[in-house]
Design a protein around this motif. Structure first.
Motif, PDB file in Angstrom:
ATOM      1  N   GLU A  78       1.041  -1.234  -0.006  1.00 40.65           N
ATOM      2  CA  GLU A  78       0.039  -0.080   0.063  1.00 40.65           C
ATOM      3  C   GLU A  78       0.841   1.210   0.030  1.00 40.65           C
ATOM      4  O   GLU A  78       0.567   2.311  -0.678  1.00 40.65           O
ATOM      5  CB  GLU A  78      -1.161  -0.075   1.210  1.00 40.65           C
ATOM      6  CG  GLU A  78      -2.284   0.916   1.051  1.00 40.65           C
ATOM      7  CD  GLU A  78      -2.917   0.833  -0.267  1.00 40.65           C
ATOM      8  OE1 GLU A  78      -3.011   1.669  -0.796  1.00 40.65           O
ATOM      9  OE2 GLU A  78      -2.795  -0.309  -0.793  1.00 40.65           O
ATOM     10  N   PRO A  79       1.938   1.547   0.859  1.00 43.32           N
ATOM     11  CA  PRO A  79       2.491   2.576   0.755  1.00 43.32           C
ATOM     12  C   PRO A  79       3.657   2.721  -0.338  1.00 43.32           C
ATOM     13  O   PRO A  79       3.715   4.023  -0.968  1.00 43.32           O
ATOM     14  CB  PRO A  79       3.600   2.533   1.876  1.00 43.32           C
ATOM     15  CG  PRO A  79       3.203   1.361   2.627  1.00 43.32           C
ATOM     16  CD  PRO A  79       2.275   0.255   2.057  1.00 43.32           C
ATOM     17  N   LEU A  80       3.784   1.617  -1.037  1.00 39.38           N
ATOM     18  CA  LEU A  80       4.400   1.823  -2.386  1.00 39.38           C
ATOM     19  C   LEU A  80       3.444   2.329  -3.475  1.00 39.38           C
ATOM     20  O   LEU A  80       3.824   3.429  -4.357  1.00 39.38           O
ATOM     21  CB  LEU A  80       4.708   0.500  -3.008  1.00 39.38           C
ATOM     22  CG  LEU A  80       5.472   0.611  -4.293  1.00 39.38           C
ATOM     23  CD1 LEU A  80       6.918   1.137  -4.030  1.00 39.38           C
ATOM     24  CD2 LEU A  80       5.567  -0.881  -4.914  1.00 39.38           C
ATOM     25  N   PHE A  81       2.208   1.927  -3.399  1.00 36.15           N
ATOM     26  CA  PHE A  81       1.294   2.422  -4.395  1.00 36.15           C
ATOM     27  C   PHE A  81       0.909   4.214  -4.215  1.00 36.15           C
ATOM     28  O   PHE A  81       0.523   4.916  -5.132  1.00 36.15           O
ATOM     29  CB  PHE A  81      -0.061   1.639  -4.213  1.00 36.15           C
ATOM     30  CG  PHE A  81       0.210   0.299  -4.924  1.00 36.15           C
ATOM     31  CD1 PHE A  81       1.289  -0.074  -5.972  1.00 36.15           C
ATOM     32  CD2 PHE A  81      -0.282  -0.687  -4.184  1.00 36.15           C
ATOM     33  CE1 PHE A  81       1.483  -1.301  -6.313  1.00 36.15           C
ATOM     34  CE2 PHE A  81       0.106  -2.046  -4.557  1.00 36.15           C
ATOM     35  CZ  PHE A  81       0.920  -2.514  -5.661  1.00 36.15           C
ATOM     36  N   GLU A  82       0.829   4.114  -2.822  1.00 36.69           N
ATOM     37  CA  GLU A  82       0.551   5.611  -2.432  1.00 36.69           C
ATOM     38  C   GLU A  82       1.715   6.698  -2.743  1.00 36.69           C
ATOM     39  O   GLU A  82       1.407   7.748  -3.431  1.00 36.69           O
ATOM     40  CB  GLU A  82       0.406   5.795  -0.771  1.00 36.69           C
ATOM     41  CG  GLU A  82      -0.255   6.915  -0.305  1.00 36.69           C
ATOM     42  CD  GLU A  82      -0.477   6.823   1.143  1.00 36.69           C
ATOM     43  OE1 GLU A  82       0.134   7.349   2.038  1.00 36.69           O
ATOM     44  OE2 GLU A  82      -1.118   5.694   1.453  1.00 36.69           O
ATOM     45  N   SER A  83       2.944   6.123  -2.772  1.00 34.49           N
ATOM     46  CA  SER A  83       4.076   6.771  -3.123  1.00 34.49           C
ATOM     47  C   SER A  83       4.146   6.979  -4.979  1.00 34.49           C
ATOM     48  O   SER A  83       4.411   8.164  -5.220  1.00 34.49           O
ATOM     49  CB  SER A  83       5.296   6.266  -2.520  1.00 34.49           C
ATOM     50  OG  SER A  83       6.441   6.611  -3.366  1.00 34.49           O
ATOM     51  N   TRP A  84       3.542   5.998  -5.387  1.00 34.45           N
ATOM     52  CA  TRP A  84       3.358   6.105  -6.706  1.00 34.45           C
ATOM     53  C   TRP A  84       2.396   7.362  -7.267  1.00 34.45           C
ATOM     54  O   TRP A  84       2.742   7.871  -7.991  1.00 34.45           O
ATOM     55  CB  TRP A  84       3.233   4.785  -7.475  1.00 34.45           C
ATOM     56  CG  TRP A  84       3.130   4.618  -8.885  1.00 34.45           C
ATOM     57  CD1 TRP A  84       2.051   4.302  -9.892  1.00 34.45           C
ATOM     58  CD2 TRP A  84       4.301   4.939  -9.990  1.00 34.45           C
ATOM     59  NE1 TRP A  84       2.575   4.353 -11.058  1.00 34.45           N
ATOM     60  CE2 TRP A  84       3.786   4.939 -11.144  1.00 34.45           C
ATOM     61  CE3 TRP A  84       5.666   5.430  -9.822  1.00 34.45           C
ATOM     62  CZ2 TRP A  84       4.534   4.978 -12.246  1.00 34.45           C
ATOM     63  CZ3 TRP A  84       6.393   5.599 -10.664  1.00 34.45           C
ATOM     64  CH2 TRP A  84       6.019   5.501 -12.121  1.00 34.45           C
ATOM     65  N   GLY A  85       1.229   7.400  -6.653  1.00 34.92           N
ATOM     66  CA  GLY A  85       0.120   7.987  -6.916  1.00 34.92           C
ATOM     67  C   GLY A  85      -0.533   7.927  -8.189  1.00 34.92           C
ATOM     68  O   GLY A  85      -0.496   6.615  -8.743  1.00 34.92           O
ATOM     69  N   ASN A  86      -0.791   9.166  -8.969  1.00 34.70           N
ATOM     70  CA  ASN A  86      -1.121   8.880 -10.149  1.00 34.70           C
ATOM     71  C   ASN A  86       0.001   8.929 -11.147  1.00 34.70           C
ATOM     72  O   ASN A  86       0.647  10.000 -11.580  1.00 34.70           O
ATOM     73  CB  ASN A  86      -1.874   9.812 -10.662  1.00 34.70           C
ATOM     74  CG  ASN A  86      -3.489   9.709 -10.417  1.00 34.70           C
ATOM     75  OD1 ASN A  86      -3.840   8.581 -10.553  1.00 34.70           O
ATOM     76  ND2 ASN A  86      -4.398  10.609  -9.897  1.00 34.70           N
ATOM     77  N   ASN A  87       0.600   7.992 -11.608  1.00 32.95           N
ATOM     78  CA  ASN A  87       1.685   7.776 -12.697  1.00 32.95           C
ATOM     79  C   ASN A  87       2.989   8.588 -12.213  1.00 32.95           C
ATOM     80  O   ASN A  87       3.494   9.303 -12.880  1.00 32.95           O
ATOM     81  CB  ASN A  87       1.413   8.306 -13.975  1.00 32.95           C
ATOM     82  CG  ASN A  87       0.655   7.363 -15.175  1.00 32.95           C
ATOM     83  OD1 ASN A  87       1.384   6.340 -14.993  1.00 32.95           O
ATOM     84  ND2 ASN A  87      -0.277   7.515 -15.711  1.00 32.95           N
ATOM     85  N   GLY A  88       3.373   8.228 -11.003  1.00 32.23           N
ATOM     86  CA  GLY A  88       4.496   8.828 -10.416  1.00 32.23           C
ATOM     87  C   GLY A  88       4.501  10.112  -9.694  1.00 32.23           C
ATOM     88  O   GLY A  88       5.535  10.940  -9.379  1.00 32.23           O
TER      89      GLY A  88
END
Ligand code: HEC
Ligand code: HEC
Ligand code: HEC
Ligand code: HEC
Ligand code: HEC
Length: 197
Positions: A78-88
């Motif tokens: 989850e923290p990884l996807f949050e950090s990626w956000g919308n296309n980085g």
């Protein structure tokens, strides 16, 4: 409880250098899984280790090469996807530093990697670790042990990334040959100005 407290004071006293203590990170990223099991090379993520004084910690994008497709439902990620956000466009992950030299010490990775000093000599068996810990005290005395006698530790350059390398029985002779072949400057190594500039 007593055990817990005495364990804490034990570490505070004996282990104030945090040797052997894994550091809690924003994601439980496992080096053992990604290197030993999946076979990723250290340089896949620490891309600058051979060419620069500091090996980089990979950006979220490097992880997303795989995790945009793999384990996309894992709560651990989850923290990884949050950090990626919308296309980085998210915020970088705040990885905590495991090793951190004081500012008055100069240290350079490429200088060691290019002269046959292996990752595991200083960092231990990273490929077997889940969370990483400091494997050596990284104190001045520890640095000097090798800077005074590099022949005891140097290995063929082809083995620098080999995490299970073992010193051969003829290390004494081989080490001397390699120090010569790699032009290691034994006179300069132990001098104060090598590490304090
Ligand atoms: C898929 C990416 C990836 C690969 C492959 C990888 N690492 Fe890492 N490494 C990381 C990340 C992310 C961190 C920061 C989190 C942590 O410290 O656990 C890290 C941290 C480290 C640290 C501690 C840094 C500090 O804060 O002082 C060391 C040492 C290290 N890696 C060595 C290695 C070695 C040696 C290899 C090859 C055997 C390797 N890594 C392979 C991603 C990777
Ligand atoms: C080359 C592809 C690849 C890269 C790059 C990669 N991973 Fe993975 N990762 C995997 C695979 C494959 C698994 C195992 C999935 C499984 O067990 O089903 C995994 C598992 C994980 C897990 C465990 C997930 C779970 O379900 O418990 C975490 C956490 C993780 N990776 C974090 C990271 C982080 C952080 C990075 C970047 C520093 C990274 N990964 C880079 C392929 C990769
Ligand atoms: C001679 C000892 C030594 C060797 C060999 C060595 N390291 Fe390190 N490593 C260190 C020290 C010391 C630090 C802390 C540097 C600092 O705080 O500036 C460090 C820090 C790191 C970091 C964290 C960098 C950061 O910016 O937070 C990574 C990643 C790392 N090493 C990976 C590797 C890899 C991969 C190899 C092998 C290719 C390797 N190291 C070989 C001593 C070593
Ligand atoms: C296992 C052996 C070993 C250990 C441990 C080690 N070094 Fe070195 N170091 C070397 C060798 C070999 C060289 C290359 C010497 C040469 O090229 O003449 C080197 C070179 C250096 C240089 C010179 C870089 C340059 O570009 O001039 C610095 C600075 C340095 N080391 C700092 C440190 C510090 C600080 C530590 C402890 C945190 C440390 N080293 C631990 C073996 C080691
Ligand atoms: C191979 C690298 C290296 C060389 C050579 C070296 N030092 Fe250090 N020095 C260090 C490191 C690493 C530290 C930090 C130790 C720590 O944080 O635990 C340090 C710390 C120090 C400190 C701070 C006090 C302390 O003990 O933490 C002083 C003073 C110092 N060094 C003086 C010297 C002098 C004088 C020389 C030459 C006789 C020298 N150093 C040679 C790596 C080196």
């Amino acid at each position: 409880m007593t055990l817990f407290v005495s364990a804490l004071t034990y570490f505070a006293r004996v282990n104030n250098n945090m040797v052997g203590v894994p550091i809690k990170q924003p994601i439980d990223y496992s080096h053992a899984l990604h290197t030993s099991q999946l076979g990723l090379d250290c340089r896949y993520c620490h891309t600058s280790v051979e060419v620069s004084s500091t090996p980089n910690i990979p950006p979220t994008e490097t992880c997303m090469t795989c995790h945009s497709q793999i384990r996309v439902d894992a709560p651990q990620l989850e923290p990884l996807f949050e950090s990626w956000g919308n296309n980085g466009d998210g915020l970088p992950l705040q990885w905590k530093r495991v090793h951190d030299m004081p500012d008055f010490v100069y240290y350079d990775h490429s200088a060691h990697i290019n002269k046959g000093i292996g990752c595991s000599t200083c960092h231990g068996a990273i490929d077997k670790m889940e969370g990483i810990w400091k494997n050596e005290p990284m104190s001045m005395g520890w640095c000097l042990e090798c800077h005074r006698s590099p022949e005891k530790f140097v290995r063929p350059k082809s083995e620098v990334f080999n995490m299970s390398y073992e010193m051969p029985t003829n290390q004494h002779e081989l080490g001397k040959e390699l120090v010569e072949a790699y032009n290691i400057n034994e006179e300069r190594l132990p001098q104060c100005s090598t590490c304090h500039r």
